[in-house]
Write a protein that holds these residues in place. Structure first.
Motif, PDB file in Angstrom:
ATOM      1  N   PRO A  18     -12.384  56.406  79.797  1.00 25.14           N
ATOM      2  CA  PRO A  18     -12.551  57.947  79.613  1.00 25.14           C
ATOM      3  C   PRO A  18     -10.956  58.216  79.593  1.00 25.14           C
ATOM      4  N   VAL A  19     -10.025  57.648  79.876  1.00 25.59           N
ATOM      5  CA  VAL A  19      -8.586  57.893  79.684  1.00 25.59           C
ATOM      6  C   VAL A  19      -8.327  57.843  78.222  1.00 25.59           C
ATOM      7  N   ILE A  20      -8.701  56.966  77.406  1.00 28.15           N
ATOM      8  CA  ILE A  20      -8.517  56.623  76.101  1.00 28.15           C
ATOM      9  C   ILE A  20      -9.142  57.900  75.215  1.00 28.15           C
ATOM     10  N   ARG A  21     -10.364  58.192  75.890  1.00 29.29           N
ATOM     11  CA  ARG A  21     -11.065  59.502  75.149  1.00 29.29           C
ATOM     12  C   ARG A  21     -10.162  60.560  75.365  1.00 29.29           C
ATOM     13  N   ASP A  22      -9.635  60.712  76.624  1.00 28.54           N
ATOM     14  CA  ASP A  22      -8.587  61.943  76.769  1.00 28.54           C
ATOM     15  C   ASP A  22      -7.567  62.132  75.987  1.00 28.54           C
ATOM     16  N   ILE A  23      -6.903  60.819  75.666  1.00 32.52           N
ATOM     17  CA  ILE A  23      -5.672  60.418  75.007  1.00 32.52           C
ATOM     18  C   ILE A  23      -5.855  61.044  73.467  1.00 32.52           C
ATOM     19  N   VAL A  24      -6.995  60.510  72.921  1.00 34.31           N
ATOM     20  CA  VAL A  24      -7.265  60.657  71.434  1.00 34.31           C
ATOM     21  C   VAL A  24      -7.811  62.301  71.274  1.00 34.31           C
ATOM     22  N   ARG A  25      -8.379  62.807  72.490  1.00 30.53           N
ATOM     23  CA  ARG A  25      -8.860  64.298  72.315  1.00 30.53           C
ATOM     24  C   ARG A  25      -7.539  65.028  72.128  1.00 30.53           C
ATOM     25  N   ALA A  26      -6.559  64.565  73.024  1.00 27.54           N
ATOM     26  CA  ALA A  26      -5.368  65.449  73.323  1.00 27.54           C
ATOM     27  C   ALA A  26      -4.590  65.242  72.093  1.00 27.54           C
ATOM     28  N   GLU A  32     -13.397  64.789  66.622  1.00 28.52           N
ATOM     29  CA  GLU A  32     -14.257  63.766  65.943  1.00 28.52           C
ATOM     30  C   GLU A  32     -13.622  62.302  66.166  1.00 28.52           C
ATOM     31  N   GLU A  33     -12.155  62.152  66.263  1.00 30.72           N
ATOM     32  CA  GLU A  33     -11.646  60.700  66.430  1.00 30.72           C
ATOM     33  C   GLU A  33     -12.243  60.274  67.880  1.00 30.72           C
ATOM     34  N   ALA A  34     -12.122  60.664  68.758  1.00 32.27           N
ATOM     35  CA  ALA A  34     -12.614  60.573  70.092  1.00 32.27           C
ATOM     36  C   ALA A  34     -13.952  59.926  69.963  1.00 32.27           C
ATOM     37  N   ALA A  35     -14.861  60.528  69.198  1.00 30.29           N
ATOM     38  CA  ALA A  35     -16.115  60.317  68.943  1.00 30.29           C
ATOM     39  C   ALA A  35     -16.152  59.015  68.246  1.00 30.29           C
ATOM     40  N   GLY A  60       1.543  52.651  85.371  1.00 36.23           N
ATOM     41  CA  GLY A  60       0.406  52.015  84.824  1.00 36.23           C
ATOM     42  C   GLY A  60      -0.635  52.681  84.062  1.00 36.23           C
ATOM     43  N   HIS A  61      -0.603  54.110  84.020  1.00 38.89           N
ATOM     44  CA  HIS A  61      -1.460  55.183  83.360  1.00 38.89           C
ATOM     45  C   HIS A  61      -1.258  55.141  81.891  1.00 38.89           C
ATOM     46  N   PRO A  62      -2.271  54.819  80.942  1.00 35.60           N
ATOM     47  CA  PRO A  62      -2.164  54.772  79.489  1.00 35.60           C
ATOM     48  C   PRO A  62      -1.869  56.157  79.032  1.00 35.60           C
ATOM     49  N   VAL A  63      -0.892  56.215  78.131  1.00 36.19           N
ATOM     50  CA  VAL A  63      -0.601  57.394  77.605  1.00 36.19           C
ATOM     51  C   VAL A  63      -0.653  57.473  76.052  1.00 36.19           C
ATOM     52  N   GLY A  64      -0.681  56.270  75.469  1.00 33.34           N
ATOM     53  CA  GLY A  64      -0.798  55.860  74.069  1.00 33.34           C
ATOM     54  C   GLY A  64      -1.994  54.731  73.789  1.00 33.34           C
ATOM     55  N   HIS A  65      -2.504  54.748  72.516  1.00 31.13           N
ATOM     56  CA  HIS A  65      -3.774  53.836  72.258  1.00 31.13           C
ATOM     57  C   HIS A  65      -3.693  53.429  70.624  1.00 31.13           C
ATOM     58  N   ALA A  66      -3.921  52.178  70.585  1.00 32.56           N
ATOM     59  CA  ALA A  66      -3.945  51.969  69.051  1.00 32.56           C
ATOM     60  C   ALA A  66      -5.289  51.157  68.939  1.00 32.56           C
ATOM     61  N   VAL A  84      -4.746  55.684  65.940  1.00 28.14           N
ATOM     62  CA  VAL A  84      -3.581  55.622  66.752  1.00 28.14           C
ATOM     63  C   VAL A  84      -3.302  56.959  67.391  1.00 28.14           C
ATOM     64  N   ALA A  85      -3.151  56.954  68.715  1.00 25.18           N
ATOM     65  CA  ALA A  85      -2.844  58.188  69.493  1.00 25.18           C
ATOM     66  C   ALA A  85      -2.176  58.253  70.478  1.00 25.18           C
TER      67      ALA A  85
END
Length: 172
Positions: A18-26, A32-35, A60-66, A84-85
């Motif tokens: 869910p954190v990655i979903r929030d990062i990508v949405r933000a 669309e990218e989160a979906a 330790g909280h994710p702030v970036g994703h690839a 990449v978000a």
């Protein structure tokens, strides 16, 4: 944030979804990218455990994703880097770069050889990506030539020529 900041990275865990979903949405103007990330995670032909990487802050909280998922260049297995978000407040801090570098290293350790990316031509060359067309790599859709890039993770395995076949969730 300073671009010289050192980021810790790790593979995603179930708690990160869910954190990655929030990062990508933000990070993107539409959901669309989160979906897409959710659809890729659910696609056993695309998803490769250990190739969804996060850059984490000091707590330790994710702030970036690839994310790297399976695609093919012609008949050769390859990886697609997308998306990449980075959370907007951490963009231009090196978090995205750290996540991408960690993803490419993880892919290399898994024995993967080739990666393609459709993205900003001023960003991805820092990782070794170059114009895919120079290797005879193309898409079935029209994109600016400089936006489709490819990288070999192992010089003993040169990039193959061919049309990129993305996982079904990409819709390409």
């Amino acid at each position: 944030m300073s671009p010289s900041r050192s980021w810790n990275t790790r593979a995603e865990t179930g708690a990160d979804v869910p954190v990655i979903r929030d990062i990508v949405r933000a990070a993107f103007p539409t959901p669309e990218e989160a979906a897409l990330v959710d659809a890729l995670r659910a696609d056993p032909g695309a998803w490769i455990a250990g190739l969804s990487l996060v850059a984490v802050d000091d707590s330790g909280h994710p702030v970036g994703h690839a994310l790297l998922t399976r695609c093919h260049i012609g008949d050769s297995p390859a990886l697609c880097l997308a998306p990449v978000a980075v959370r907007p407040e951490h963009q231009n801090s090196g978090a995205g770069t750290a996540a991408v570098r960690a993803g490419l290293l993880a892919a290399e350790r898994l024995g993967e050889h080739h990666v393609v990316v459709l993205g900003h031509p001023e960003y991805y060359p820092r990782f070794g990506f170059g114009r895919a067309s120079a290797h005879g790599i193309r898409l079935t859709i029209d994109v600016p030539d400089e936006a489709l890039m490819a990288l070999t993770l192992n010089a003993a395995h040169p990039l193959p020529a061919g049309t990129v076949r993305y996982a079904a969730p990409f819709g390409i």
